[in-house]
Design a protein around this motif. Structure first.
Motif, short mmCIF file in Angstrom:
data_model
loop_
_atom_site.label_atom_id
_atom_site.label_comp_id
_atom_site.label_asym_id
_atom_site.label_seq_id
_atom_site.Cartn_x
_atom_site.Cartn_y
_atom_site.Cartn_z
N GLY A 23 1.04 -1.18 -0.03
CA GLY A 23 0.01 -0.07 0.02
C GLY A 23 0.90 1.22 0.08
O GLY A 23 0.36 2.47 0.10
N LYS A 24 2.23 1.06 -0.27
CA LYS A 24 2.98 2.51 -0.26
C LYS A 24 3.43 2.83 -1.77
O LYS A 24 3.48 1.84 -2.36
CB LYS A 24 4.22 2.14 0.50
N ILE A 25 3.64 3.73 -1.91
CA ILE A 25 4.26 4.30 -3.34
C ILE A 25 5.64 4.68 -3.17
O ILE A 25 6.06 5.60 -2.37
CB ILE A 25 3.53 5.50 -3.69
N VAL A 26 6.56 4.02 -3.89
CA VAL A 26 7.90 4.04 -3.77
C VAL A 26 8.44 4.66 -5.09
O VAL A 26 7.92 4.57 -6.31
CB VAL A 26 8.61 2.59 -3.62
N GLY A 27 9.28 5.67 -4.86
CA GLY A 27 9.78 6.60 -6.15
C GLY A 27 11.16 6.11 -6.41
O GLY A 27 12.02 5.81 -5.47
N LEU A 28 11.42 5.90 -7.75
CA LEU A 28 12.56 5.63 -8.36
C LEU A 28 13.33 6.86 -9.05
O LEU A 28 12.89 6.92 -10.14
CB LEU A 28 12.55 4.22 -9.12
N VAL A 29 14.22 7.32 -8.37
CA VAL A 29 14.57 8.80 -9.35
C VAL A 29 15.85 8.77 -9.54
O VAL A 29 16.98 7.97 -8.99
CB VAL A 29 14.41 10.16 -8.26
N GLY A 30 16.06 9.18 -10.71
CA GLY A 30 17.56 9.42 -11.24
C GLY A 30 17.46 9.92 -12.69
O GLY A 30 16.53 10.19 -13.33
N ILE B 137 -3.45 8.87 -10.13
CA ILE B 137 -2.61 7.82 -9.82
C ILE B 137 -2.87 7.63 -8.25
O ILE B 137 -2.81 6.41 -7.58
CB ILE B 137 -1.11 7.86 -10.20
N LYS B 138 -2.64 8.47 -7.65
CA LYS B 138 -2.67 8.49 -5.96
C LYS B 138 -4.19 8.06 -5.76
O LYS B 138 -4.30 6.86 -4.97
CB LYS B 138 -2.50 10.00 -5.73
N LYS B 139 -5.15 8.54 -6.38
CA LYS B 139 -6.47 8.24 -6.15
C LYS B 139 -6.52 6.72 -6.35
O LYS B 139 -7.22 5.87 -5.58
CB LYS B 139 -7.41 9.01 -6.92
N MET B 140 -5.99 6.09 -7.53
CA MET B 140 -6.38 4.82 -8.21
C MET B 140 -5.77 3.87 -6.76
O MET B 140 -6.13 2.86 -6.40
CB MET B 140 -5.88 4.35 -9.30
N CYS B 141 -4.36 4.22 -6.50
CA CYS B 141 -3.54 3.38 -5.42
C CYS B 141 -4.56 3.42 -4.14
O CYS B 141 -4.54 2.15 -3.65
CB CYS B 141 -2.39 3.98 -5.07
N ASP B 142 -5.01 4.56 -3.74
CA ASP B 142 -5.80 4.50 -2.57
C ASP B 142 -7.14 3.42 -2.90
O ASP B 142 -7.29 2.79 -2.04
CB ASP B 142 -6.26 5.71 -2.04
N ALA C 176 2.77 0.89 -5.36
CA ALA C 176 3.19 1.37 -6.76
C ALA C 176 4.61 1.73 -6.69
O ALA C 176 5.38 2.23 -5.79
CB ALA C 176 2.54 2.79 -7.02
N ILE C 177 5.36 1.63 -7.78
CA ILE C 177 6.61 2.12 -7.96
C ILE C 177 6.74 3.18 -9.18
O ILE C 177 6.10 3.05 -10.35
CB ILE C 177 7.58 1.10 -8.75
N VAL C 178 7.08 4.27 -8.76
CA VAL C 178 7.12 5.41 -9.92
C VAL C 178 8.38 5.85 -10.26
O VAL C 178 9.33 6.06 -9.49
CB VAL C 178 6.37 6.55 -9.22
N ILE C 179 8.57 5.79 -11.44
CA ILE C 179 10.00 5.91 -12.08
C ILE C 179 9.84 7.37 -12.65
O ILE C 179 9.23 7.54 -13.47
CB ILE C 179 10.38 5.03 -13.17
N THR C 180 10.80 8.26 -12.39
CA THR C 180 10.86 9.68 -13.08
C THR C 180 12.19 10.22 -12.52
O THR C 180 13.08 9.64 -11.95
CB THR C 180 9.84 10.40 -11.94
N HIS C 181 12.45 11.50 -13.38
CA HIS C 181 13.67 12.12 -13.34
C HIS C 181 13.42 13.73 -12.50
O HIS C 181 14.17 14.25 -12.33
CB HIS C 181 14.29 12.46 -14.28
#
Lengths: 263, 306, 326, 279
Positions: free
Chosen positions: C35-42, C204-209, C215-220
């Motif tokens: 139930g958590k959203i993890v960000g993968l940034v780089g 996206i946040k609404k759908m996850c809740d 969720a894993i969100v990949i972004t720069h």
């Protein structure tokens, strides 16, 4: 702010999209760009900012409207008469990969404008100037003999900038020049542009969709939407209290990065 | 939609008139006078004079072209010098044979071609892919007459499975159909394969795989419907090419089609007959082009709604 | 352990280039709690997208997983290593339990297929519905839920008839229709305008809740991380440089690279005369680096950084950094 | 990618070097034919008519007692000249017209493309027949026919490739710099077209070889005493069942030539556009 370098009055441009219908890209836009300032054209994709920039440089012809460059009307001039003005305004492009000819070495890419205008009469002087330009954009001399695909995005953008300032233009048009770059590289290129503008006394037309970048680099900002100018203001003024509804909406949508500048 | 159709139609008409002009001029800039060439040496000048008169060769070129144009528009392709029959009659008599051969050849070529293209990509860079890729490369590299002679030698002489030449039955058309369809099958297979490979690299295939489609299913349900459009254009061109007569295949297997007619026309230096067969096939190719264009417009949603 | 949905352990992915295997992802460990959203940034080329694509196995053909495991805890106390599954089993599991949203809405939908059939396709493949009619109804309901006007009409339209923002909503509907446990969003808003980006992030946040998905969100884009992520992993040259909660990352970034990254972002309001930048460029991918990958560009580097690869250390509670000097 | 990178990639790529070696060795065979066989391709030896393959004559002799292997080597010369010269002319003409119609567009584009349509709407074989009718069966008329048959498709492919190049920013940058039209064509468009021109040239060679051999097989292409592989296959097809090698050997050489050029063309295309290999 001394005299206006570029004055545009009532610019219209529309593209045919089949069955007689035309998509209005630019609708009755008038603006001035003063010598030595950085004017930003900001807006979402499809708002006509790139089209407007290319019209001002007469790379695309407007349907109607007048353009003045340093006081002279350039909108009506025929190809040959307009050509001298080409020297005085140059462009830096968005996609680093497509802005450099993959078949030419860096030294030929940067030398091309010099050769086209026969600035120097012998090769040695051209090479000297090219080296000087490479130094100004902080690239090593070893880059001369290499091909564009051997460089990173940021380095290719630097080569593009060196080519653009080779003819010592008065106006530098940056069409989304940092949008395709990573944050750390973007910062380097923005600093380089700011430094060169100061050193060479350039005026700059900066096209972007990123309001934070515009906030850093621009003196004045024009917000565009659906081909029309909806607001023009000094940078601080625009961010402090935007007047137009759309500008407010734009500003509120930016995902804010918390934490003060430079932790 | 309609505006598009009218524009295409006018384009086709323009091309056809261009073809008529080109062929007309090319056939008449012969070094020396056509009539004398026809009647060879030991004929009296008077006879040559009479013949030139009757064939209207003495009028100026534009005049001749104008008469000819009027004739063609009325569907009359003129009189054959050598066979002394109207070109129309000769062609309508020969066309049914060519149609049967062309349809069988096209059926063979398309089934084999599309099937092997798809299998090549489903079994990408495995044995089947290399096998079909080699076969299709062979398909477009082997001269047609070699295929014909080799298969005749093998199937007729060695194993006597099929008759040597065409004897009126459909069965005797099987070998000629394979021969005629051989290189078309190769190019269809290669185009299908390269088209599918290009589509498989597109992002919507990653979406399909993320949804749970295995490679083969993604090829079949997603990539194929995108890659098929250029294949249809090639198929239309191939069919109209075959319908305009397969000169080699018909002459080897003795099928009295349009191809053989064209061959006799060139061998007997019969200008109207040659001109008729060439124009007829140009008309077929133009028709094929238009048909392919219309089918693609209907199939491709992005173009159908304009 | 109990509430971790997905655990990536010492993952190494290498790409075959000119006969040589070069590692793109070097020993990455990621935990995605329930139930958590993890960000993968780089930044581009750091291997974040490659790491995500190992989860549901859509790596490009040239890339191979050469080490490590992708442990999936779909139903409690079972553990399957997705990296070792056959294509058949992998598609079966991932197709229904892991949804993915891609970067380019323009090209991530099949241009020749109607929207409705593309969205409901997963339902039919995994037989989560009895027949097409039920699939159609569920799809239309979901299209409405993701904010697409006139879903019945849009069910039959083609991708080219929708705007970029609408297509991304369709992608989200497609990813969520099987009610997966994990949503992977690979640069979901990079290709969108800023106004639409805000709406898509909220969606996206609404759908996850709503579907209690992790969720894993990949972004720069650090702004995107700040807006929707709970935890964040900062990646550089195929390694995790720093990982912690989002709040702590922005309050006290410890790794010099993270600090440099945050400093070089132009902000709304007051900006310095010149942005603080990270000197130098990202080194060539193939080159082997003895010490820490960032040592050449690091402002407060020491001798050790050049000769010894730093190990991950827990400086503060739940705040891990891979650096000698932090 | 740079020109020298294109060559470096080609040399390293096995599927380029293998067909290239085959082609070069066939060329050497054809050029040094007099040294390889002691026979002359036209000398008739009526005592040795229709001899099966034996030590002196690898492929035996034909109905006039001429050594088949020697005639194949001389026939290969014709096929190679057919493969290279008309194809080169067709590619040159097609490329020039393709670039012009892409760069100038509007009227030039319409005129050139309609002309190409006219050429392409006449089946190759029939177009060749019209040319052979007018100029008679000979090597030069086969040349003309092949050029007319092939320039159309080359023009279309080059126009599409040139339009792709014109969309790049570096062309826009050149225009913004005030570089004149012809300089843009020669400095930016043409160099970037070279790899695709090479592929076009390689791919069009087999179609020329096959077209000539078909015409000569029917007896309307190259006329005796000249030696053409297609002509050889055509004249000795009457002995197909007793001595199949008389027809199939020359046809085999045609196949080998076109197979190697097609294989080379495929390999060069993969080097030029690596994306096509990603599945």
């Amino acid at each position: 702010m001394d005299g206006a370098l570029i004055i545009a009055k009532g610019i219209h441009k529309s593209y045919p999209i089949g069955r007689g219908k035309r998509h209005p890209a630019v609708k009755d836009v008038s603006l001035e760009l003063y010598k030595g300032e950085t004017l930003a054209l900001v807006g979402e994709s499809g708002c006509g900012k790139s089209t407007l920039a290319r019209i001002l440089m007469r790379l695309t012809e407007a349907d109607s409207g007048e353009i003045y460059f340093d006081g002279d009307q350039i909108s009506g001039l025929a190809g040959r008469d307009f050509r001298p003005y080409r020297r005085r305004m140059q462009m830096v492009f968005q996609d680093p990969a497509s802005s450099l000819d993959p078949r030419m070495k860096v030294k030929d890419i940067i030398a091309e404008p010099l050769k086209t205008w026969h600035i120097f009469d012998n090769k040695a002087e051209i090479l000297e100037r090219v080296k000087e330009l490479l130094d100004m954009v902080e690239l090593k001399e070893s880059a001369l003999e290499r091909y564009p695909h051997q460089f990173s995005g940021g380095q290719k953008q630097r080569i593009g900038i060196a080519r653009a300032i080779a003819l010592e233009p008065e106006l530098l048009v940056c069409d989304e020049s940092v949008s395709a770059l990573d944050v750390s590289v973007q910062a380097q290129i923005l600093n380089l542009l700011k430094k060169l503008k100061g050193e060479l006394g350039l005026s700059c037309l900066f096209i972007s969709h990123d309001l934070s970048v515009v906030n850093f680099i621009a003196d004045r900002v024009c917000v565009m939407r659906g081909g029309m100018l909806c607001e023009t203001a000094e940078t601080e003024e625009l961010y402090a209290n935007p007047r137009h509804e759309y500008t407010k909406y734009l500003l509120s949508s930016i995902p804010v990065v918390p934490g003060m500048q430079g932790a | 939609m309609m505006a598009g159709l009218v524009r295409r139609l006018s384009g086709v008409v323009l091309v056809l008139i261009g073809v008529m002009l080109l062929i007309f001029v090319m056939l008449r800039i012969i070094p020396g006078d056509p009539a004398s060439v026809l009647l060879n040496e030991h004929v009296s000048p008077a006879t040559i004079e009479k013949l030139t008169e009757s064939m209207g060769l003495n009028k100026s070129l534009p005049e001749q072209f104008w008469d000819y144009l009027k004739g063609v528009l009325k569907g009359d392709f003129g009189e054959s010098y050598y066979l002394h029959q109207s070109v129309n009659a000769l062609m309508t008599e020969a066309f049914p044979y060519t149609i049967r051969l062309a349809c069988m050849a096209a059926a063979f070529a398309w089934c084999f071609g599309i099937f092997s293209g798809i299998i090549s990509v489903i079994r990408y860079e495995r044995l089947l892919d290399y096998l079909f890729r080699g076969l299709s490369l062979l398909g477009i590299s082997v001269p047609i007459f070699m295929v014909a002679l080799f298969l005749q030698y093998l199937l007729y002489y060695r194993w006597s499975l099929v008759p040597l030449t065409y004897d009126g039955s459909i069965f005797s058309l099987i070998l000629p159909a394979v021969v005629l369809g051989w290189d078309s099958a190769g190019s269809i297979a290669r185009l299908t394969r390269s088209g599918l490979i290009e589509q498989m690299g597109e992002p919507y295939i990653d979406t399909a795989k993320a949804k749970g489609l295995i490679h083969a299913k993604a090829v079949w349900t997603h990539a194929l419907r995108n890659a098929i459009l250029p294949v249809i254009t090639m198929m239309a061109l191939q069919l109209s090419g075959m319908l305009s007569g397969a000169v080699i295949t018909e002459s080897i297997f003795g099928i009295p089609g349009l191809g053989r007619l064209a061959l006799t026309a060139i061998q007997t230096r019969d200008m109207p007959l040659l001109q008729g067969t060439v124009l007829f096939s140009a008309f077929l190719i133009a028709l094929g082009n238009m048909a392919a264009d219309i089918i693609n417009t209907l199939l491709d949603p992005r173009r159908r709604w304009g | 352990m109990s509430n971790t949905l997905l655990e990536i352990k010492n993952l190494t992915v290498s790409v075959e280039k000119a006969g040589r295997l070069t590692a793109i992802v070097k020993g990455v460990d990621i935990k995605v709690p329930q139930g958590k959203i993890v960000g993968l940034v780089g930044e581009s080329g750091c291997g974040k997208s490659m790491t995500a694509k190992t989860i549901n196995g859509i790596l490009p053909t040239a890339a191979k997983i050469t080490d490590g495991a992708v442990l999936w805890h779909g139903n409690p106390n079972t553990e399957t290593d997705l990296a070792r599954l056959s294509e058949q089993k992998l598609r079966k599991l991932c197709g229904s339990q892991i949804g993915m949203v891609f970067q380019e809405p323009m090209t991530s939908l099949n241009p020749m297929m109607r929207i409705g059939s593309q969205v409901s396709e997963a339902l039919l493949i995994h037989k989560l519905v009895q027949n097409k009619k039920e699939a159609r109804a569920k799809t239309i309901r979901l299209l409405d839920e993701v904010g697409i006007p006139e879903p019945e009409l849009r069910y039959r339209s083609f991708p080219h008839e929708l705007s970029g923002g609408m297509r991304q909503r369709v992608m989200i509907a497609m990813a969520v229709i099987c009610e997966p446990k994990l949503l992977i969003a690979d640069e979901p808003t990079t290709a969108l305008d800023v106004t639409i980006e805000a709406q898509i992030l909220k969606l996206i946040k609404k759908m996850c809740d709503a579907y209690s998905m992790s969720a894993i969100v990949i972004t720069h884009n650090m702004g995107v991380v700040a807006q929707i992520c709970d935890y964040v992993y900062v990646m550089y040259m195929g390694r995790i440089m720093e990982r912690t909660t989002v709040k702590r990352l922005f309050e006290r970034p410890l790794h010099p690279y993270t600090r440099g990254l945050l400093a070089s972002i132009p902000r709304i309001g007051k900006n310095p005369e010149y942005l603080q930048t990270i000197p130098g460029n990202i080194p060539e991918i193939g080159k082997e680096i003895v010490g820490c990958e960032f040592c050449l560009r690091c402002s407060d580097d020491e001798r050790a950084c050049f000769f010894e690869k730093p190990m991950e250390r827990e400086i503060e509670e739940g705040h891990f950094v891979r650096c000698h000097t932090a | 990618m740079g020109m020298n990178d294109f060559w470096k990639l080609c040399i390293k790529n096995k599927s380029v070097t293998v067909p290239a070696i085959i082609i070069v060795s066939i060329m050497l065979l054809a050029v040094f034919a007099p040294m390889i066989t002691q026979y002359d391709e036209t000398r008739q030896d009526l005592l040795m008519r229709l001899v099966p393959p034996q030590s002196g004559h690898i492929f035996g002799t034909d109905e006039l007692g001429r050594d088949v292997f020697t005639r194949i080597l001389y026939g290969t010369r014709i096929s190679l000249s057919i493969a290279l010269f008309p194809t080169a002319i067709a590619v040159a003409v097609g490329t020039a017209l393709g670039i012009l119609s892409a760069y100038f567009g509007k009227w030039a584009d319409f005129a050139i493309m309609r002309l190409a349509d006219i050429m392409l709407s006449i089946p190759g074989m029939l177009l060749a027949m019209v040319v052979l009718y007018t100029f008679g069966g000979s090597l030069s008329s086969v040349y003309i026919a092949l050029v007319l048959m092939e320039w159309g498709s080359v023009a279309r492919v080059t126009r599409a490739a040139a339009e792709g190049i014109l969309e790049n920013d570096y062309v826009l940058a050149a225009r913004a710099m005030g570089v004149r039209g012809y300089a843009i064509i020669f400095r930016h468009i043409l160099p970037n077209l070279i790899p695709s021109i090479i592929v076009l040239f390689t791919v069009n060679i087999p179609s020329s070889i096959l077209a000539e051999s078909a015409l000569s097989f029917l007896g309307i292409g190259i006329q005796p005493p000249k030696v053409s592989l297609g002509l050889m296959a055509g004249t000795s097809k009457q002995f197909l069942f007793q001595m199949p090698w008389l027809s199939l050997a020359p046809a085999g050489m045609i196949m080998l030539l076109s197979l190697s050029f097609n294989f080379l063309g495929d390999a060069l295309r993969d080097v030029l556009d690596p994306k096509r290999r990603a599945v």
